[in-house]
Design a protein around this motif. Structure first.
Motif, PDB file in Angstrom:
ATOM      1  N   HIS A  30       0.832  -1.194   0.000  1.00 57.22           N
ATOM      2  CA  HIS A  30       0.000   0.000   0.000  1.00 57.22           C
ATOM      3  C   HIS A  30       0.873   1.252   0.000  1.00 57.22           C
ATOM      4  O   HIS A  30       1.950   1.274   0.601  1.00 57.22           O
ATOM      5  CB  HIS A  30      -0.911   0.029   1.231  1.00 57.22           C
ATOM      6  CG  HIS A  30      -1.683  -1.238   1.431  1.00 57.22           C
ATOM      7  ND1 HIS A  30      -2.855  -1.509   0.766  1.00 57.22           N
ATOM      8  CD2 HIS A  30      -1.426  -2.321   2.211  1.00 57.22           C
ATOM      9  CE1 HIS A  30      -3.298  -2.697   1.134  1.00 57.22           C
ATOM     10  NE2 HIS A  30      -2.446  -3.211   2.009  1.00 57.22           N
ATOM     11  N   VAL A  31       0.380   2.307  -0.659  1.00 59.81           N
ATOM     12  CA  VAL A  31       1.024   3.614  -0.659  1.00 59.81           C
ATOM     13  C   VAL A  31       0.001   4.625  -0.153  1.00 59.81           C
ATOM     14  O   VAL A  31      -1.093   4.739  -0.704  1.00 59.81           O
ATOM     15  CB  VAL A  31       1.508   4.007  -2.069  1.00 59.81           C
ATOM     16  CG1 VAL A  31       2.143   5.403  -2.039  1.00 59.81           C
ATOM     17  CG2 VAL A  31       2.505   2.976  -2.597  1.00 59.81           C
ATOM     18  N   VAL A  32       0.360   5.342   0.906  1.00 56.82           N
ATOM     19  CA  VAL A  32      -0.513   6.355   1.495  1.00 56.82           C
ATOM     20  C   VAL A  32       0.125   7.717   1.276  1.00 56.82           C
ATOM     21  O   VAL A  32       1.268   7.949   1.686  1.00 56.82           O
ATOM     22  CB  VAL A  32      -0.729   6.123   3.009  1.00 56.82           C
ATOM     23  CG1 VAL A  32      -1.663   7.190   3.586  1.00 56.82           C
ATOM     24  CG2 VAL A  32      -1.279   4.726   3.257  1.00 56.82           C
ATOM     25  N   SER A  33      -0.592   8.614   0.619  1.00 55.13           N
ATOM     26  CA  SER A  33      -0.062   9.955   0.367  1.00 55.13           C
ATOM     27  C   SER A  33      -0.940  10.988   1.047  1.00 55.13           C
ATOM     28  O   SER A  33      -2.142  10.780   1.243  1.00 55.13           O
ATOM     29  CB  SER A  33       0.016  10.242  -1.136  1.00 55.13           C
ATOM     30  OG  SER A  33      -1.280  10.213  -1.725  1.00 55.13           O
ATOM     31  N   GLY A  34      -0.331  12.105   1.406  1.00 55.36           N
ATOM     32  CA  GLY A  34      -1.064  13.178   2.050  1.00 55.36           C
ATOM     33  C   GLY A  34      -0.172  14.377   2.262  1.00 55.36           C
ATOM     34  O   GLY A  34       1.060  14.267   2.236  1.00 55.36           O
ATOM     35  N   PRO A  35      -0.751  15.561   2.486  1.00 55.06           N
ATOM     36  CA  PRO A  35       0.028  16.784   2.645  1.00 55.06           C
ATOM     37  C   PRO A  35       0.663  16.880   4.025  1.00 55.06           C
ATOM     38  O   PRO A  35       0.365  16.066   4.913  1.00 55.06           O
ATOM     39  CB  PRO A  35      -1.034  17.875   2.454  1.00 55.06           C
ATOM     40  CG  PRO A  35      -2.288  17.247   2.984  1.00 55.06           C
ATOM     41  CD  PRO A  35      -2.206  15.799   2.582  1.00 55.06           C
ATOM     42  N   PRO A  36       1.534  17.862   4.238  1.00 54.11           N
ATOM     43  CA  PRO A  36       2.080  18.085   5.578  1.00 54.11           C
ATOM     44  C   PRO A  36       0.962  18.318   6.586  1.00 54.11           C
ATOM     45  O   PRO A  36      -0.038  18.964   6.293  1.00 54.11           O
ATOM     46  CB  PRO A  36       2.929  19.359   5.403  1.00 54.11           C
ATOM     47  CG  PRO A  36       3.250  19.411   3.951  1.00 54.11           C
ATOM     48  CD  PRO A  36       2.070  18.828   3.252  1.00 54.11           C
ATOM     49  N   GLY A  37       1.143  17.780   7.779  1.00 54.54           N
ATOM     50  CA  GLY A  37       0.166  17.991   8.838  1.00 54.54           C
ATOM     51  C   GLY A  37      -1.002  17.037   8.817  1.00 54.54           C
ATOM     52  O   GLY A  37      -1.882  17.110   9.685  1.00 54.54           O
ATOM     53  N   SER A  38      -1.041  16.119   7.844  1.00 54.16           N
ATOM     54  CA  SER A  38      -2.165  15.185   7.774  1.00 54.16           C
ATOM     55  C   SER A  38      -2.002  14.006   8.722  1.00 54.16           C
ATOM     56  O   SER A  38      -2.940  13.218   8.901  1.00 54.16           O
ATOM     57  CB  SER A  38      -2.353  14.679   6.338  1.00 54.16           C
ATOM     58  OG  SER A  38      -1.168  14.076   5.849  1.00 54.16           O
ATOM     59  N   GLY A  39      -0.819  13.876   9.334  1.00 50.85           N
ATOM     60  CA  GLY A  39      -0.601  12.814  10.317  1.00 50.85           C
ATOM     61  C   GLY A  39       0.025  11.558   9.757  1.00 50.85           C
ATOM     62  O   GLY A  39      -0.135  10.483  10.328  1.00 50.85           O
ATOM     63  N   LYS A  40       0.784  11.667   8.663  1.00 52.08           N
ATOM     64  CA  LYS A  40       1.345  10.470   8.028  1.00 52.08           C
ATOM     65  C   LYS A  40       2.293   9.718   8.962  1.00 52.08           C
ATOM     66  O   LYS A  40       2.254   8.493   9.035  1.00 52.08           O
ATOM     67  CB  LYS A  40       2.064  10.853   6.729  1.00 52.08           C
ATOM     68  CG  LYS A  40       1.145  11.375   5.635  1.00 52.08           C
ATOM     69  CD  LYS A  40       1.872  11.571   4.323  1.00 52.08           C
ATOM     70  CE  LYS A  40       2.976  12.594   4.436  1.00 52.08           C
ATOM     71  NZ  LYS A  40       2.478  13.946   4.811  1.00 52.08           N
ATOM     72  N   SER A  41       3.158  10.439   9.678  1.00 52.54           N
ATOM     73  CA  SER A  41       4.101   9.754  10.570  1.00 52.54           C
ATOM     74  C   SER A  41       3.371   9.059  11.715  1.00 52.54           C
ATOM     75  O   SER A  41       3.727   7.939  12.111  1.00 52.54           O
ATOM     76  CB  SER A  41       5.125  10.752  11.126  1.00 52.54           C
ATOM     77  OG  SER A  41       5.963  11.243  10.098  1.00 52.54           O
ATOM     78  N   LEU A  42       2.353   9.708  12.267  1.00 51.57           N
ATOM     79  CA  LEU A  42       1.556   9.075  13.314  1.00 51.57           C
ATOM     80  C   LEU A  42       0.852   7.838  12.780  1.00 51.57           C
ATOM     81  O   LEU A  42       0.826   6.781  13.422  1.00 51.57           O
ATOM     82  CB  LEU A  42       0.538  10.081  13.862  1.00 51.57           C
ATOM     83  CG  LEU A  42      -0.405   9.568  14.956  1.00 51.57           C
ATOM     84  CD1 LEU A  42       0.377   9.123  16.180  1.00 51.57           C
ATOM     85  CD2 LEU A  42      -1.419  10.639  15.314  1.00 51.57           C
ATOM     86  N   LEU A  43       0.275   7.952  11.584  1.00 47.78           N
ATOM     87  CA  LEU A  43      -0.398   6.804  10.983  1.00 47.78           C
ATOM     88  C   LEU A  43       0.590   5.684  10.679  1.00 47.78           C
ATOM     89  O   LEU A  43       0.251   4.503  10.798  1.00 47.78           O
ATOM     90  CB  LEU A  43      -1.114   7.232   9.706  1.00 47.78           C
ATOM     91  CG  LEU A  43      -2.402   8.034   9.898  1.00 47.78           C
ATOM     92  CD1 LEU A  43      -2.912   8.539   8.556  1.00 47.78           C
ATOM     93  CD2 LEU A  43      -3.459   7.198  10.587  1.00 47.78           C
TER      94      LEU A  43
END
Length: 372
Positions: A30-43
């Motif tokens: 899976h590849v999850v993309s999102g802008p800064p502040g969307s919580g990618k590192s937490l997710l």
């Protein structure tokens, strides 16, 4: 192994973040993309714990050692008994797996084709030691890494934003998905839970492409562009900010190790309430060289631009914007650098410069900033 959606173990996530996790079956790439502040590192940390509950070891990988420290702290707060989840850098993981055969190449990485050929010999064996792999800030890793990860991981989940590339050896979302195979799924996460609208607007001035992110709902103060006569004034401004915001984490993001070391010496003599911290990725010894930081406590942290990815601070202070004055103010690499640095901030941004005239990239900011 269970292949349905991952359970929601941690209810502190937003609904959009929960929906993102629910859209990721435990099987597959899976590849999850999102802008800064969307919580990618937490997710990424949550995804790591979910996968670890399947009983297989799970690795949360990053390019940056400083980000690895932050991810490790996050994992410690999410650890579930029996879940074998570890944060590591990509370099350390590859070197541990291949030993002396993982020789560095001129670009600082590895001979990916050679390692891929070795990994292919054991691909498809049902070894319970084969880990799940989760990658944070995946846009900063080369396509060859993903071809290797596909062979060495039971599953590979990548969190990335191609608008935040700061390295010469990077991958686009398309390259990542292609390397993981046609069955790899792409999921998007929206929202900005870090920046204020004012910081977001300034960052948008520097963004290089991609769809317009959703603006944050929180408002604050305008970022500041400030001229300094010299390092003494810079340090006085940092000290004043730290005294005004004693509970805040202040990230001072510098363009060179020399600037970071000089500011560290001056800040240590300034009598800050909290001892300042300086990160150096090449540190081995010496008073002003550090590799292990406490990124959870308040105070001043000095980091190089190359190590800022994935971090966040209450206030971001860029003291040396004049270092970019000689380049093209519209260059994509420059704009991406400032996009990343600015979006690290939750509350305040200060862009400082020295010299006779402001750098070109700070001249056309109009009402996005105040000037001092």
């Amino acid at each position: 192994m269970t292949t349905g959606p991952a359970p929601v173990l941690h209810p502190d996530l937003t609904q959009a973040q929960r929906d993102c996790l629910d859209a990721l079956p435990l099987a597959g790439h899976h590849v999850v993309s999102g802008p800064p502040g969307s919580g990618k590192s937490l997710l990424a940390a949550h995804r790591t714990v979910h996968l670890a509950l399947t009983g297989r070891p799970t690795l949360l990988l990053s390019r940056s050692n400083l980000l690895r420290q932050l991810l490790d702290d996050t994992l410690q707060g999410l650890t579930v008994p029996g879940a074998r989840a570890v944060a590591a850098t990509v370099h350390s993981w590859v070197q541990r797996h291949f030993g002396r055969d993982a020789r560095s190449t001129d670009d600082g990485w590895f001979d990916w084709p050679a390692l891929i050929n070795r990994a292919a010999d054991t691909f498809g064996h049902d070894d319970p030691a084969t880990p799940h792999l989760v990658v944070d800030e995946g846009q900063d890793l080369p396509p060859g890494f993903y071809q290797l990860a596909r062979l060495l991981g039971t599953t590979v989940t990548v969190f990335a934003d191609e608008c935040q590339r700061l390295t010469e050896t990077h991958s686009t979302l398309t390259e990542i998905t292609t390397a993981l195979g046609r069955a790899a799924r792409h999921v998007e996460i929206a929202g900005n839970h870090r920046n204020t609208r004012e910081i977001f607007a300034l960052a948008e001035h520097f963004r290089t492409g991609g769809p317009l992110p959703e603006p944050p709902g929180r408002t604050g103060i305008l970022p500041v562009v400030r001229h300094y006569a010299g390092p003494r004034e810079i340090v006085e401004d940092i000290v004043t900010l730290a005294a005004r915001r004693p509970g805040h984490r202040i990230g001072v993001i510098v363009a060179s190790a020399r600037t970071g070391t000089d500011l560290m010496r001056r800040l240590e003599r300034a009598g800050l309430a909290q001892e300042p911290q300086l990160y150096s990725s090449t540190a081995v010894s010496g008073r002003y060289r550090y590799r292990d930081l406490d990124l959870t406590r308040p105070g001043v942290v000095l980091v190089h631009r190359a190590s800022a990815k994935g971090l966040d601070f209450d206030a971001v202070f860029v003291p040396d914007a004049e270092s970019d004055a000689e380049g093209d103010p519209t260059a994509a690499a420059l704009r991406m650098t400032y996009y990343v640095m600015i979006t690290r901030a939750r509350e305040e941004v200060v862009l400082g410069w020295q010299g006779g005239r402001p750098p070109g990239h700070l001249e056309q900011l109009g009402g996005l900033v105040t000037r001092a």
